[in-house]
Design a protein around this motif. Structure first.
Motif, PDB file in Angstrom:
ATOM      1  N   ALA A   1     112.810   4.828  44.721  1.00 21.75           N
ATOM      2  CA  ALA A   1     113.522   6.109  44.688  1.00 21.75           C
ATOM      3  C   ALA A   1     113.769   6.637  46.094  1.00 21.75           C
ATOM      4  O   ALA A   1     114.857   7.163  46.397  1.00 21.75           O
ATOM      5  N   ALA A   2     112.762   6.511  46.966  1.00 21.84           N
ATOM      6  CA  ALA A   2     112.910   6.999  48.343  1.00 21.84           C
ATOM      7  C   ALA A   2     113.969   6.194  49.088  1.00 21.84           C
ATOM      8  O   ALA A   2     114.763   6.751  49.864  1.00 21.84           O
ATOM      9  N   HIS A   3     113.999   4.889  48.856  1.00 18.28           N
ATOM     10  CA  HIS A   3     115.018   4.063  49.512  1.00 18.28           C
ATOM     11  C   HIS A   3     116.410   4.402  48.985  1.00 18.28           C
ATOM     12  O   HIS A   3     117.379   4.472  49.753  1.00 18.28           O
ATOM     13  N   HIS A   4     116.530   4.618  47.700  1.00 20.59           N
ATOM     14  CA  HIS A   4     117.826   4.969  47.105  1.00 20.59           C
ATOM     15  C   HIS A   4     118.349   6.274  47.714  1.00 20.59           C
ATOM     16  O   HIS A   4     119.534   6.370  48.079  1.00 20.59           O
ATOM     17  N   ARG A   5     117.493   7.257  47.830  1.00 25.02           N
ATOM     18  CA  ARG A   5     117.899   8.542  48.417  1.00 25.02           C
ATOM     19  C   ARG A   5     118.335   8.356  49.870  1.00 25.02           C
ATOM     20  O   ARG A   5     119.364   8.908  50.298  1.00 25.02           O
ATOM     21  N   LEU A   6     117.577   7.573  50.631  1.00 26.82           N
ATOM     22  CA  LEU A   6     117.914   7.347  52.033  1.00 26.82           C
ATOM     23  C   LEU A   6     119.246   6.622  52.157  1.00 26.82           C
ATOM     24  O   LEU A   6     120.098   6.994  52.978  1.00 26.82           O
TER      25      LEU A   6
ATOM     26  N   GLY B   1     126.549  10.713  66.291  1.00 24.53           N
ATOM     27  CA  GLY B   1     125.995  11.975  66.739  1.00 24.53           C
ATOM     28  C   GLY B   1     124.522  12.042  66.396  1.00 24.53           C
ATOM     29  O   GLY B   1     123.873  11.015  66.198  1.00 24.53           O
ATOM     30  N   TYR B   2     124.001  13.240  66.328  1.00 21.81           N
ATOM     31  CA  TYR B   2     122.608  13.397  65.941  1.00 21.81           C
ATOM     32  C   TYR B   2     122.500  13.321  64.420  1.00 21.81           C
ATOM     33  O   TYR B   2     123.398  13.770  63.705  1.00 21.81           O
ATOM     34  N   PRO B   3     121.407  12.734  63.902  1.00 19.47           N
ATOM     35  CA  PRO B   3     121.254  12.623  62.437  1.00 19.47           C
ATOM     36  C   PRO B   3     121.267  14.003  61.781  1.00 19.47           C
ATOM     37  O   PRO B   3     120.810  14.988  62.357  1.00 19.47           O
ATOM     38  N   THR B   4     121.805  14.053  60.569  1.00 18.12           N
ATOM     39  CA  THR B   4     121.760  15.291  59.805  1.00 18.12           C
ATOM     40  C   THR B   4     120.317  15.586  59.399  1.00 18.12           C
ATOM     41  O   THR B   4     119.480  14.670  59.317  1.00 18.12           O
ATOM     42  N   ASP B   5     120.031  16.849  59.134  1.00 16.43           N
ATOM     43  CA  ASP B   5     118.683  17.211  58.701  1.00 16.43           C
ATOM     44  C   ASP B   5     118.350  16.552  57.364  1.00 16.43           C
ATOM     45  O   ASP B   5     117.204  16.159  57.124  1.00 16.43           O
ATOM     46  N   ALA B   6     119.356  16.413  56.487  1.00 20.38           N
ATOM     47  CA  ALA B   6     119.116  15.798  55.179  1.00 20.38           C
ATOM     48  C   ALA B   6     118.725  14.336  55.340  1.00 20.38           C
ATOM     49  O   ALA B   6     117.799  13.844  54.675  1.00 20.38           O
ATOM     50  N   TRP B   7     119.421  13.623  56.238  1.00 19.42           N
ATOM     51  CA  TRP B   7     119.078  12.211  56.459  1.00 19.42           C
ATOM     52  C   TRP B   7     117.713  12.086  57.130  1.00 19.42           C
ATOM     53  O   TRP B   7     116.916  11.209  56.780  1.00 19.42           O
TER      54      TRP B   7
ATOM     55  N   GLU C   1     115.165  13.984  56.841  1.00 22.16           N
ATOM     56  CA  GLU C   1     114.104  14.202  55.858  1.00 22.16           C
ATOM     57  C   GLU C   1     113.989  13.008  54.907  1.00 22.16           C
ATOM     58  O   GLU C   1     112.878  12.573  54.569  1.00 22.16           O
ATOM     59  N   ALA C   2     115.131  12.461  54.473  1.00 19.71           N
ATOM     60  CA  ALA C   2     115.094  11.281  53.606  1.00 19.71           C
ATOM     61  C   ALA C   2     114.450  10.101  54.336  1.00 19.71           C
ATOM     62  O   ALA C   2     113.716   9.304  53.733  1.00 19.71           O
ATOM     63  N   HIS C   3     114.717  10.000  55.622  1.00 21.99           N
ATOM     64  CA  HIS C   3     114.122   8.946  56.450  1.00 21.99           C
ATOM     65  C   HIS C   3     112.606   9.093  56.512  1.00 21.99           C
ATOM     66  O   HIS C   3     111.854   8.130  56.336  1.00 21.99           O
ATOM     67  N   ARG C   4     112.148  10.317  56.754  1.00 19.59           N
ATOM     68  CA  ARG C   4     110.697  10.569  56.804  1.00 19.59           C
ATOM     69  C   ARG C   4     110.037  10.225  55.469  1.00 19.59           C
ATOM     70  O   ARG C   4     108.996   9.555  55.442  1.00 19.59           O
ATOM     71  N   VAL C   5     110.641  10.685  54.373  1.00 21.66           N
ATOM     72  CA  VAL C   5     110.057  10.448  53.053  1.00 21.66           C
ATOM     73  C   VAL C   5     109.979   8.950  52.752  1.00 21.66           C
ATOM     74  O   VAL C   5     108.984   8.468  52.203  1.00 21.66           O
ATOM     75  N   PHE C   6     111.012   8.200  53.123  1.00 22.72           N
ATOM     76  CA  PHE C   6     110.997   6.759  52.880  1.00 22.72           C
ATOM     77  C   PHE C   6     109.833   6.092  53.608  1.00 22.72           C
ATOM     78  O   PHE C   6     109.061   5.331  53.019  1.00 22.72           O
ATOM     79  N   HIS C   7     109.708   6.355  54.902  1.00 22.22           N
ATOM     80  CA  HIS C   7     108.629   5.729  55.675  1.00 22.22           C
ATOM     81  C   HIS C   7     107.257   6.184  55.179  1.00 22.22           C
ATOM     82  O   HIS C   7     106.321   5.381  55.105  1.00 22.22           O
ATOM     83  N   ARG C   8     107.142   7.453  54.842  1.00 27.27           N
ATOM     84  CA  ARG C   8     105.864   7.969  54.324  1.00 27.27           C
ATOM     85  C   ARG C   8     105.519   7.303  52.998  1.00 27.27           C
ATOM     86  O   ARG C   8     104.361   6.951  52.740  1.00 27.27           O
ATOM     87  N   THR C   9     106.515   7.113  52.140  1.00 29.38           N
ATOM     88  CA  THR C   9     106.274   6.515  50.834  1.00 29.38           C
ATOM     89  C   THR C   9     105.873   5.053  50.956  1.00 29.38           C
ATOM     90  O   THR C   9     105.016   4.569  50.199  1.00 29.38           O
TER      91      THR C   9
END
Length: 211
Positions: free
Chosen positions: A104-109, A121-127, A129-137
């Motif tokens: 699920a975390a990978h799908h969201r990312l 440019g700079y990553p969006t805040d949404a990306w 956060e999805a990046h953090r959640v994926f690595h944390r998961t």
């Protein structure tokens, strides 16, 4: 509180590149810009320093850290040392529920646009956060809260460097790297997954080398 507002403004501005690496953060200018007192600005700056997003320089005020700051290499070394080991534990101990959360975390990312435009440019805040959640998961299957708290601290400390690296290498295949990490993890190939994570982390810090 006014200090909270100024702190939020500074954090957002630094994270989104409004201040270049090494740029001075002048309390007097910030106070005038935000329409607040010097005391309020200094309180906010102290909090930003605590987040690792600014340095307090002896007799020179405050500044954004630089590209060449040794801390980025030290954090990268710590992450490359700790995270592949924790990933191995996750693969060994993670259950079916953990596998589902990784998927699920990978799908969201994968479905979250990394940049606001095709030019990068700079990553969006949404990306971000999805990046953090994926690595944390990926790691939370280890079942060890102390190791996960260590990951959380290292992740927070390296967020600014990670955004800079993304800005300097918009052509990097983040999608492919994360897909490989998810696939190797879910097939329980601990050796290959750990090696892929090490390469992934190494590419990030490579983006901070002087141009």
């Amino acid at each position: 509180m006014l200090s909270e507002q100024v702190y939020a403004h500074l954090r957002h501005a630094i994270m989104h590149g409004d201040y270049a690496p090494g740029a001075a953060l002048k309390p007097q200018d910030l106070a005038k810009e935000q329409g607040v007192s010097l005391a309020v600005v200094r309180e906010a700056l102290v909090r930003v320093v605590g987040d690792g997003l600014a340095d307090r320089l002896p007799n020179r005020g405050f500044a954004v850290p630089g590209f060449s700051d040794r801390r980025w290499q030290e954090i990268a070394e710590a992450r490359r040392t700790v995270e592949p080991v924790v990933l191995r534990l996750s693969i060994e101990r993670g259950d079916l529920d953990w596998e589902s959360r990784v998927q699920a975390a990978h799908h969201r990312l994968a479905r979250t646009p990394p940049f606001e435009s095709e030019e990068g440019g700079y990553p969006t805040d949404a990306w971000a956060e999805a990046h953090r959640v994926f690595h944390r998961t990926l790691l939370d299957g280890c079942g060890n809260p102390v190791l996960l708290e260590t990951f959380d601290r290292m992740w927070s400390a390296s967020e600014l460097a990670r955004r800079w690296a993304s800005r300097r290498a918009p052509e990097r295949d983040h999608l492919g790297e994360h897909r490989q990490l998810a696939e190797l993890t879910l097939t329980r190939d601990a050796d290959a997954a750990s090696e892929a994570l090490t390469r992934h982390l190494t590419l990030t810090v490579a983006g901070l080398r002087p141009e």
